[in-house]
Design a protein around this motif. Structure first.
Motif, mmCIF file in Angstrom:
data_model
loop_
_atom_site.group_PDB
_atom_site.id
_atom_site.type_symbol
_atom_site.label_atom_id
_atom_site.label_comp_id
_atom_site.label_asym_id
_atom_site.label_seq_id
_atom_site.Cartn_x
_atom_site.Cartn_y
_atom_site.Cartn_z
ATOM 1 N N ILE A 117 0.844 -1.333 0.064
ATOM 2 C CA ILE A 117 -0.031 -0.053 -0.129
ATOM 3 C C ILE A 117 0.661 1.133 -0.020
ATOM 4 O O ILE A 117 1.998 1.244 0.409
ATOM 5 N N HIS A 118 0.200 2.277 -0.625
ATOM 6 C CA HIS A 118 1.169 3.661 -0.665
ATOM 7 C C HIS A 118 1.054 4.174 0.782
ATOM 8 O O HIS A 118 0.465 3.756 1.795
ATOM 9 N N PRO A 119 2.465 4.743 0.920
ATOM 10 C CA PRO A 119 2.768 5.586 2.445
ATOM 11 C C PRO A 119 1.415 6.410 3.090
ATOM 12 O O PRO A 119 1.108 6.315 4.081
ATOM 13 N N GLU A 120 0.752 7.131 1.987
ATOM 14 C CA GLU A 120 -0.326 7.807 2.662
ATOM 15 C C GLU A 120 -1.677 7.101 2.936
ATOM 16 O O GLU A 120 -2.374 7.464 3.642
ATOM 17 N N GLU A 121 -1.471 5.835 2.621
ATOM 18 C CA GLU A 121 -2.708 4.871 3.244
ATOM 19 C C GLU A 121 -2.320 3.970 4.547
ATOM 20 O O GLU A 121 -2.942 3.136 4.886
ATOM 21 N N GLN A 155 -2.386 4.922 7.398
ATOM 22 C CA GLN A 155 -3.099 5.230 8.780
ATOM 23 C C GLN A 155 -3.574 3.856 9.629
ATOM 24 O O GLN A 155 -3.799 3.005 9.138
ATOM 25 N N ARG A 156 -3.547 3.874 10.879
ATOM 26 C CA ARG A 156 -4.189 3.030 11.549
ATOM 27 C C ARG A 156 -5.622 3.139 11.802
ATOM 28 O O ARG A 156 -6.251 4.402 12.122
ATOM 29 N N ILE A 157 -6.630 2.412 11.376
ATOM 30 C CA ILE A 157 -7.887 2.547 11.298
ATOM 31 C C ILE A 157 -8.565 1.584 12.295
ATOM 32 O O ILE A 157 -7.957 0.861 12.941
ATOM 33 N N THR A 158 -9.516 2.338 12.775
ATOM 34 C CA THR A 158 -10.362 1.650 13.929
ATOM 35 C C THR A 158 -11.323 0.347 13.616
ATOM 36 O O THR A 158 -11.661 0.475 12.582
ATOM 37 N N PRO A 159 -11.391 -0.490 14.626
ATOM 38 C CA PRO A 159 -12.339 -1.680 14.282
ATOM 39 C C PRO A 159 -13.884 -1.241 13.854
ATOM 40 O O PRO A 159 -14.180 -2.014 12.642
ATOM 41 N N ASP A 160 -14.202 -0.108 14.265
ATOM 42 C CA ASP A 160 -15.779 0.156 13.760
ATOM 43 C C ASP A 160 -15.646 0.488 12.239
ATOM 44 O O ASP A 160 -16.645 1.132 11.712
ATOM 45 N N GLN A 161 -14.440 1.063 11.671
ATOM 46 C CA GLN A 161 -14.599 1.437 10.225
ATOM 47 C C GLN A 161 -14.438 0.247 9.545
ATOM 48 O O GLN A 161 -14.624 0.203 7.999
ATOM 49 N N ILE A 162 -14.159 -1.018 9.887
ATOM 50 C CA ILE A 162 -14.070 -2.172 9.014
ATOM 51 C C ILE A 162 -15.534 -3.090 9.118
ATOM 52 O O ILE A 162 -15.945 -3.376 10.166
ATOM 53 N N PRO A 163 -15.962 -3.411 8.290
ATOM 54 C CA PRO A 163 -17.223 -4.094 8.186
ATOM 55 C C PRO A 163 -17.117 -5.466 8.800
ATOM 56 O O PRO A 163 -15.984 -6.063 8.770
ATOM 57 N N GLN A 164 -18.175 -5.891 9.518
ATOM 58 C CA GLN A 164 -17.977 -7.187 10.192
ATOM 59 C C GLN A 164 -17.628 -8.162 9.410
ATOM 60 O O GLN A 164 -16.765 -9.262 9.726
ATOM 61 N N GLU A 165 -18.005 -8.260 8.118
ATOM 62 C CA GLU A 165 -17.906 -9.484 7.207
ATOM 63 C C GLU A 165 -16.382 -9.669 6.812
ATOM 64 O O GLU A 165 -15.732 -10.943 7.037
ATOM 65 N N LEU A 223 -11.839 3.509 2.061
ATOM 66 C CA LEU A 223 -10.793 2.582 2.499
ATOM 67 C C LEU A 223 -10.509 1.518 1.416
ATOM 68 O O LEU A 223 -11.327 0.750 0.832
ATOM 69 N N SER A 224 -9.090 1.474 0.951
ATOM 70 C CA SER A 224 -8.767 0.509 -0.071
ATOM 71 C C SER A 224 -8.861 -0.811 0.524
ATOM 72 O O SER A 224 -8.594 -1.142 1.521
ATOM 73 N N LEU A 225 -8.627 -2.084 -0.458
ATOM 74 C CA LEU A 225 -8.343 -3.317 -0.243
ATOM 75 C C LEU A 225 -6.985 -3.210 0.753
ATOM 76 O O LEU A 225 -6.903 -4.050 1.754
ATOM 77 N N GLY A 226 -5.967 -2.503 0.377
ATOM 78 C CA GLY A 226 -4.694 -2.555 0.927
ATOM 79 C C GLY A 226 -4.774 -2.074 2.447
ATOM 80 O O GLY A 226 -3.977 -2.555 3.390
ATOM 81 N N VAL A 227 -5.639 -1.060 2.924
ATOM 82 C CA VAL A 227 -5.941 -0.610 3.923
ATOM 83 C C VAL A 227 -6.576 -1.431 4.988
ATOM 84 O O VAL A 227 -6.052 -1.831 6.201
ATOM 85 N N ILE A 228 -7.530 -2.049 4.406
ATOM 86 C CA ILE A 228 -8.446 -3.008 5.274
ATOM 87 C C ILE A 228 -7.469 -4.381 5.449
ATOM 88 O O ILE A 228 -7.519 -4.808 6.922
ATOM 89 N N ALA A 229 -6.995 -4.828 4.411
ATOM 90 C CA ALA A 229 -6.099 -6.022 4.888
ATOM 91 C C ALA A 229 -4.884 -5.715 5.725
ATOM 92 O O ALA A 229 -4.803 -6.710 6.870
ATOM 93 N N SER A 230 -4.249 -4.577 5.576
ATOM 94 C CA SER A 230 -3.061 -4.428 6.732
ATOM 95 C C SER A 230 -3.705 -4.154 7.904
ATOM 96 O O SER A 230 -3.051 -4.392 8.930
#
Length: 310
Positions: A10-14, A16-26, A56-63
């Protein structure tokens, strides 16, 4: 340091540390399936890519879902209050020799209660080593064996570690853990009182050790672990504190029958289900981590060990 190669670059600008509530339960559910071998890497990433979460990109969620162990260190290996080293032990019924991470309170005078720390299904990773250091910081002698020692130890990568552990004989892994428990109980720094705590596969192993070694284990705390075989449950003597994640459908489905068996056999147990948490909520290296609930579960764990191992 990112030690899992699961997520795409993923790109450096991506970053960021995201919180669990930003990620779908699936996404959490699919990661759990992936981590336990029910789906492969490609299927997991393809499912994530189809989510189309805004912003949120695929890279951010997977990371966010996969471990970043630089985030997990709560107690440094060179903390002034602990002493950390590695120790080998004999395991005649297992892989003949085991190895693990031993952490003791600094300048321990006499002995202290001991706790065996059991990793997930991927070997002795940095998160589990940190848990051992947290226990030593709290005054316990902690030992975390590595099931991957016969293959050279944890490889520094969870995906590879998972494959390595899957290739080993499950009965020999369990025999190695039983040998580790017996060694730790008799260790010169141990008071002779022994607890066990484990996570995921280690949660199962904690239940298993309480059942298979009723005269060795004095207290057990399995985190989101499945039960031991039915034939062994009747042998449990130690008090057990069971920690569950509310959204962990796979493990929670096994709990009603296990609880019924514990009641039937008059086992001293207590169980906690942590609201809105996922499997692995104590692991502070991933987006599954829930700080408030993890700290509550950990404080309960320490209090439980202090009560039953003193």
């Amino acid at each position: 340091m990112q030690v899992s190669d699961l997520s795409p670059k993923i790109h450096p600008e991506e970053q960021q540390r995201i919180t669990p509530d930003q990620i779908p339960q699936e996404a959490f559910d699919w990661y759990d399936e992936y981590a336990h071998g029910d789906i492969d890497r490609r299927t997991f990433l393809n499912r994530l890519g189809a989510l189309g979460v805004a912003g949120l990109s695929l890279g951010v969620i997977a990371s966010a879902l996969t471990p970043n162990y630089a985030l997990a260190e709560q107690v440094s290996f060179n903390d002034a209050d602990i002493t950390a080293s590695y120790l080998t032990f004999d395991s005649p019924e297992g892989y003949k020799e085991g190895k693990g991470y031993l952490v003791t309170p600094k300048n321990l005078s006499g002995t202290a209660p001991a706790v065996l720390v059991i990793h997930e299904n991927r070997g002795l990773n940095p998160y589990i080593k940190d848990v051992a250091r947290r226990l030593a910081k709290a005054g316990f002698v902690a030992f975390a064996p590595d099931a991957l020692h016969p293959l050279g130890g944890y490889p520094g990568n969870d995906d590879e570690g998972r494959s390595m552990q899957k290739s080993l004989d499950r009965s020999k892994i369990e025999a190695d853990f039983m040998a580790a428990a017996k060694m730790l109980k008799a260790h010169p720094a141990s008071s002779g009182k022994l607890g066990v705590v484990g996570f995921c596969f280690g949660g199962y192993a904690s239940n298993m050790l309480a059942a298979r070694l009723p005269n060795v284990i004095d207290a057990a705390v399995p985190f989101y672990g499945t039960p031991p075989k039915d034939t062994y449950i009747k042998d449990i003597k130690a008090p057990i504190m069971l920690q569950f994640a509310q959204l962990d459908k796979r493990v929670n489905a096994t709990w009603p029958a296990y609880e019924k068996a514990l009641k039937a056999n008059k086992v001293d147990y207590q169980a906690f289900i942590y609201e809105k948490t996922n499997h692995g909520f104590h692991n502070d290296s991933t987006g599954r981590y829930d700080e408030a609930q993890a700290e509550l579960a950990w404080s309960r764990t320490l209090d439980f060990f202090k009560k039953h191992l003193s």
